[in-house]
Enzyme design. Structure first.
Site, PDB file in Angstrom:
ATOM      1  N   HIS A  94       1.195   0.613   1.283  1.00 10.13           N
ATOM      2  CA  HIS A  94       0.935   0.179  -0.092  1.00 10.13           C
ATOM      3  C   HIS A  94      -0.556   0.094  -0.447  1.00 10.13           C
ATOM      4  O   HIS A  94      -0.968   0.479  -1.515  1.00 10.13           O
ATOM      5  CB  HIS A  94       1.635  -1.158  -0.379  1.00 10.13           C
ATOM      6  CG  HIS A  94       1.125  -2.308   0.430  1.00 10.13           C
ATOM      7  ND1 HIS A  94       1.511  -2.534   1.731  1.00 10.13           N
ATOM      8  CD2 HIS A  94       0.234  -3.289   0.135  1.00 10.13           C
ATOM      9  CE1 HIS A  94       0.895  -3.610   2.180  1.00 10.13           C
ATOM     10  NE2 HIS A  94       0.114  -4.090   1.229  1.00 10.13           N
ATOM     11  N   ASP A  95      -1.368  -0.412   0.483  1.00 12.20           N
ATOM     12  CA  ASP A  95      -2.783  -0.625   0.170  1.00 12.20           C
ATOM     13  C   ASP A  95      -3.699   0.480   0.709  1.00 12.20           C
ATOM     14  O   ASP A  95      -4.907   0.246   0.843  1.00 12.20           O
ATOM     15  CB  ASP A  95      -3.242  -1.983   0.736  1.00 12.20           C
ATOM     16  CG  ASP A  95      -3.079  -3.106  -0.293  1.00 12.20           C
ATOM     17  OD1 ASP A  95      -2.893  -2.804  -1.487  1.00 12.20           O
ATOM     18  OD2 ASP A  95      -3.130  -4.291   0.119  1.00 12.20           O
ATOM     19  N   LYS A  99      -7.139   1.160  -0.612  1.00 12.70           N
ATOM     20  CA  LYS A  99      -8.287   0.256  -0.385  1.00 12.70           C
ATOM     21  C   LYS A  99      -9.358   0.899   0.494  1.00 12.70           C
ATOM     22  O   LYS A  99     -10.463   0.368   0.584  1.00 12.70           O
ATOM     23  CB  LYS A  99      -7.802  -1.062   0.240  1.00 12.70           C
ATOM     24  CG  LYS A  99      -7.188  -1.995  -0.786  1.00 12.70           C
ATOM     25  CD  LYS A  99      -6.962  -3.364  -0.185  1.00 12.70           C
ATOM     26  CE  LYS A  99      -6.367  -4.321  -1.211  1.00 12.70           C
ATOM     27  NZ  LYS A  99      -5.913  -5.563  -0.557  1.00 12.70           N
ATOM     28  N   HIS A 132       2.961  -0.846  -6.687  1.00 11.78           N
ATOM     29  CA  HIS A 132       3.160  -2.111  -5.972  1.00 11.78           C
ATOM     30  C   HIS A 132       2.509  -3.323  -6.659  1.00 11.78           C
ATOM     31  O   HIS A 132       2.755  -4.451  -6.244  1.00 11.78           O
ATOM     32  CB  HIS A 132       2.764  -1.993  -4.488  1.00 11.78           C
ATOM     33  CG  HIS A 132       1.286  -2.010  -4.203  1.00 11.78           C
ATOM     34  ND1 HIS A 132       0.499  -0.897  -4.264  1.00 11.78           N
ATOM     35  CD2 HIS A 132       0.464  -3.023  -3.818  1.00 11.78           C
ATOM     36  CE1 HIS A 132      -0.745  -1.213  -3.934  1.00 11.78           C
ATOM     37  NE2 HIS A 132      -0.799  -2.509  -3.670  1.00 11.78           N
TER      38      HIS A 132
HETATM   39 FE   LIG Z   1      -2.436  -3.879  -3.251  1.00 10.93          FE
END
Ligand SMILES: [Fe+2]
Length: 245
Positions: free
Chosen positions: A107-108, A111, A160
């Site tokens: 999901h991340d 980043k 998300h």
């Molecule tokens: Fe996130």
């Protein structure tokens, strides 16, 4: 008499020949069956190898994100476990699709493009920092969208941070327009974030976290997913926390 003996012999010879042909055919069939078995085993092995390499790729990507963020530790793994536990109760077929777990884990991934100074900041983010931070779902989507075995996972990555009431980002989707797996993720993510200790605050007790999530039912979260969380016994949550530390 001689003719009968001759006829008998040729009949016997014919029978013998037919028996031989039948035996040969049986041998041939057995060889085919053995070949098929070998092919089946080889294909199953290569399918398993392929699956294992998919999992390894996803793990490598997930680790690339988590290695940078010392605070979150095994957040992605725990969220994936909570998320799958809920998904099994809501839509078993969705839980069986490996892309659901891949999406939860990744999901991340966006980043990776967020500078350390913003990612690690413990005070409030300035407006432009916040808007950069809020780009991580789209950046993550762009990273994984081209990968064929991650097409459905890419939708989880993108959505998300959507909210059930449409006030989330990046697309402001509401209700059922948000992919179900992303709606489930949102509850699982909050559950983990609330119950995990951070350097600047201790984690909440499970019942406190449950109450907070219930308070967000219908606004931040899909009420149907919140209902399933309420039915999920504490032991199931504790087991995951103990397993994935
Ligand atoms: Fe996130």
């Amino acid at each position: 008499m001689e003719t009968t003996t001759g006829q008998l012999e040729s009949l016997r010879a014919e029978l013998e020949e037919q028996r031989r042909i039948a035996e040969e055919k049986e041998d041939q069939l057995q060889r085919y069956a053995a070949d098929l078995r070998d092919t089946f085993v080889a294909e199953r092995e290569s399918a398993e190898e392929l699956r294992a390499s998919y999992v390894a790729t996803v793990r490598a990507l997930t680790n690339a994100v988590e290695a940078r963020d010392a605070y979150t530790g095994k957040h992605a793994e725990r969220v994936a476990a909570y998320g799958l536990e809920l998904t099994r109760r809501i839509d078993p077929k969705l839980a069986d699709d490996p892309q659901t777990e891949f999406g939860f884990l990744l999901h991340d991934v966006g980043k990776v493009a967020i500078p350390d100074g913003i990612l690690y900041k413990t005070t409030d983010l300035a407006e432009e920092e916040q808007s950069l931070m809020r780009r991580h779902p789209v950046i993550g989507f762009e990273i994984v969208r081209g990968i064929e075995f991650l097409e459905a996972a890419a939708q989880i990555v993108r959505h998300h941070h959507e909210r059930f009431d449409g006030e989330g980002y990046p697309d402001g989707l509401a209700g059922d327009d948000i992919p179900l797996a992303a709606r489930i993720f949102s509850v699982a993510d909050t559950l983990d974030a609330m119950t995990t200790d951070r350097p600047y605050r201790p984690g909440l007790q499970l019942d406190e976290a449950r109450a907070e999530i219930r308070a967000g039912s219908g606004t931040q979260f899909d009420p149907a997913v919140v209902d399933q969380l309420e039915q999920l016994p504490d032991e199931a949550v504790e087991r995951i926390r103990a397993q994935i530390g």
